[in-house]
Design an enzyme around this catalytic site. Structure first.
Site, PDB file in Angstrom:
ATOM      1  CE1 TYR A  97      -4.474  -2.214   4.957  1.00  9.66           C
ATOM      2  CE2 TYR A  97      -3.397  -0.130   4.533  1.00  9.66           C
ATOM      3  CZ  TYR A  97      -4.001  -1.137   4.231  1.00  9.66           C
ATOM      4  OH  TYR A  97      -4.032  -1.298   2.689  1.00  9.66           O
ATOM      5  CB  SER A 133      -0.837   0.056   1.285  1.00 12.66           C
ATOM      6  OG  SER A 133      -1.290   1.074   1.399  1.00 12.66           O
TER       7      SER A 133
HETATM    8  P1  NAD Z   1     -11.275  -6.088  -0.452  1.00 12.63           P
HETATM    9  O1  NAD Z   1     -12.021  -6.096   0.915  1.00 12.63           O
HETATM   10  O2  NAD Z   1     -12.127  -5.691  -1.634  1.00 12.63           O
HETATM   11  O3  NAD Z   1     -10.857  -7.586  -0.724  1.00 12.63           O
HETATM   12  C1  NAD Z   1     -10.001  -8.311   0.167  1.00 12.63           C
HETATM   13  C2  NAD Z   1     -10.044  -9.794  -0.090  1.00 12.63           C
HETATM   14  O4  NAD Z   1      -9.229 -10.410   0.871  1.00 12.63           O
HETATM   15  C3  NAD Z   1     -11.279 -10.460  -0.525  1.00 12.63           C
HETATM   16  O5  NAD Z   1     -11.207 -11.437  -1.419  1.00 12.63           O
HETATM   17  C4  NAD Z   1     -11.482 -11.217   0.835  1.00 12.63           C
HETATM   18  O6  NAD Z   1     -12.408 -12.170   0.886  1.00 12.63           O
HETATM   19  C5  NAD Z   1      -9.984 -11.662   1.255  1.00 12.63           C
HETATM   20  N1  NAD Z   1      -9.627 -11.813   2.652  1.00 12.63           N
HETATM   21  C6  NAD Z   1      -9.912 -11.164   3.751  1.00 12.63           C
HETATM   22  N2  NAD Z   1      -9.429 -11.782   4.794  1.00 12.63           N
HETATM   23  C7  NAD Z   1      -9.070 -12.986   4.372  1.00 12.63           C
HETATM   24  C8  NAD Z   1      -8.476 -14.057   5.179  1.00 12.63           C
HETATM   25  N3  NAD Z   1      -8.445 -14.003   6.565  1.00 12.63           N
HETATM   26  N4  NAD Z   1      -8.091 -15.264   4.337  1.00 12.63           N
HETATM   27  C9  NAD Z   1      -8.404 -15.101   2.928  1.00 12.63           C
HETATM   28  N5  NAD Z   1      -8.960 -13.939   2.386  1.00 12.63           N
HETATM   29  C10 NAD Z   1      -9.241 -13.038   3.079  1.00 12.63           C
HETATM   30  O7  NAD Z   1      -9.968  -5.305  -0.510  1.00 12.63           O
HETATM   31  P2  NAD Z   1      -9.147  -4.656  -1.663  1.00 12.63           P
HETATM   32  O8  NAD Z   1      -9.505  -3.120  -1.659  1.00 12.63           O
HETATM   33  O9  NAD Z   1      -9.210  -5.469  -2.921  1.00 12.63           O
HETATM   34  O10 NAD Z   1      -7.756  -4.740  -1.135  1.00 12.63           O
HETATM   35  C11 NAD Z   1      -6.781  -5.888  -1.459  1.00 12.63           C
HETATM   36  C12 NAD Z   1      -5.468  -5.580  -1.046  1.00 12.63           C
HETATM   37  O11 NAD Z   1      -4.944  -4.361  -1.451  1.00 12.63           O
HETATM   38  C13 NAD Z   1      -5.133  -5.446   0.578  1.00 12.63           C
HETATM   39  O12 NAD Z   1      -4.241  -6.087   0.982  1.00 12.63           O
HETATM   40  C14 NAD Z   1      -5.466  -4.147   0.910  1.00 12.63           C
HETATM   41  O13 NAD Z   1      -4.570  -3.523   2.074  1.00 12.63           O
HETATM   42  C15 NAD Z   1      -4.571  -3.427  -0.337  1.00 12.63           C
HETATM   43  N6  NAD Z   1      -4.734  -1.938  -0.605  1.00 12.63           N
HETATM   44  C16 NAD Z   1      -5.989  -1.701  -1.058  1.00 12.63           C
HETATM   45  C17 NAD Z   1      -6.251  -0.206  -1.293  1.00 12.63           C
HETATM   46  C18 NAD Z   1      -7.511   0.269  -1.638  1.00 12.63           C
HETATM   47  O14 NAD Z   1      -7.599   1.394  -1.834  1.00 12.63           O
HETATM   48  N7  NAD Z   1      -8.411  -0.438  -2.104  1.00 12.63           N
HETATM   49  C19 NAD Z   1      -5.065   0.797  -0.998  1.00 12.63           C
HETATM   50  C20 NAD Z   1      -3.806   0.171  -0.854  1.00 12.63           C
HETATM   51  C21 NAD Z   1      -3.791  -1.253  -0.586  1.00 12.63           C
END
Ligand code: NAD
Length: 276
Positions: free
Chosen positions: A171, A158
């Site tokens: 986080y 991130s």
């Molecule tokens: P999201 O909530 O849409 O998806 C998260 C995914 O992780 C889902 O498929 C969920 O089922 C899975 N998950 C959660 N806990 C789990 C577990 N214990 N075991 C297996 N799977 C699990 O989130 P996103 O926004 O797509 O984020 C994905 C990644 O990107 C994360 O690591 C997040 O920190 C990172 N990220 C997101 C953003 C953003 O703005 N969306 C920004 C920076 C980083």
């Protein structure tokens, strides 16, 4: 919104540049994970999806991805907070695909609270899912990548792997840790064709962010639009959310042979946020 299109990505990398490769993408039942899994499948890789959600919806996604891209797509519901479940998912992926060439640690959760009130159980869960799971996944797959002289490890960190914000202690700590882990794996794999890189998104519009927008709108008693403008996109100079397609395109590039010398990096995809 400007979006990377399939045609644009095909023209950059050629179709099916990852034919014969197999990948595990954790947390790929939603958001960024689906975007990355879809891009790898479109490039010809077999993909093991993972995550939580409605079984019928997951099966629909799996079957669609397999059919549209003419690749093998499997699903495993391993809980990333459980090391044993991660090892079993790897065993199942090996049995199904014969080998694993690409791992994308993407599953992640968030909790926002001042440090004095931050619940210890949320700290433990975030560290386990956002950081330790990547270690366990690499540990279970690195040996075979090294032996074959090709491996691609992508950790979805991130912008918070590079800079901090208040109220996100677990986080930010986990994502900084993930960037550190990425560098170590890159150094260990460098002579053996195994690269490791962290993708550092700014805000991407996914269910994770959607939830935070709603929470903040409710807790501050303001409209969603103001939260988006004044909180989420305040520090993102492009004033737009990054897209899951952009994360997918970068992942395909990192898996290509053209990216063989790119390792140990933490690549911001944040609309200029961390340039501040
Ligand atoms: P999201 O909530 O849409 O998806 C998260 C995914 O992780 C889902 O498929 C969920 O089922 C899975 N998950 C959660 N806990 C789990 C577990 N214990 N075991 C297996 N799977 C699990 O989130 P996103 O926004 O797509 O984020 C994905 C990644 O990107 C994360 O690591 C997040 O920190 C990172 N990220 C997101 C953003 C953003 O703005 N969306 C920004 C920076 C980083």
């Amino acid at each position: 919104m400007l979006k990377a299109t399939d045609a644009e990505i095909d023209s950059m990398f050629g179709r099916r540049t990852l034919e014969g490769r197999s990948a595990i993408v954790t947390g790929s039942t939603s958001g960024i994970g689906i975007g990355i899994a879809q891009a790898l499948a479109r490039a010809g890789a077999a993909v093991m999806l993972n995550g939580f959600g409605d079984p019928a919806e997951i099966e629909r996604q799996r079957a669609k991805m397999a059919e549209e891209n003419d690749v093998d797509v499997a699903f495993d519901n391993a809980d990333m907070s459980r090391p044993e479940a991660i090892r079993m998912m790897v065993e199942r992926a090996n049995a199904r695909f014969g080998q694993i060439d690409i791992v994308v640690s993407n599953a992640g959760i968030q909790h926002v609270a001042p440090i004095a009130e931050f619940p210890a159980v949320r700290w433990d869960a975030i560290l386990a899912i956002n950081l330790s799971a990547a270690f366990h996944l690499v540990q279970a797959t690195y040996g075979q990548m090294r032996a074959r002289g090709y491996g691609r490890i992508i950790n979805v960190a991130s912008a918070h792997g590079l800079v901090a914000s208040p109220f996100k202690s677990a986080y930010v700590a986990a994502k900084h840790g993930l960037v550190g882990l990425t560098k170590v794996v890159a150094l260990e794999g460098a002579e053996f064709g195994v690269t490791a890189n962290a993708i550092c998104p700014g805000y991407v519009w996914t269910p994770l962010v959607e939830q935070q927008i709603d929470d903040q709108a409710k807790s501050h008693g303001v409209a969603r639009d103001s939260v988006i403008r004044d909180v989420f996109l305040k520090n993102q100079p492009t004033k737009r959310f990054a897209t899951v397609e952009e994360m997918g395109a970068l992942s395909v590039f990192l898996c290509s042979t053209a990216a063989a010398s790119i390792t140990g990096t933490a690549i911001p995809v944040d609309g200029g946020w961390t340039a501040h």
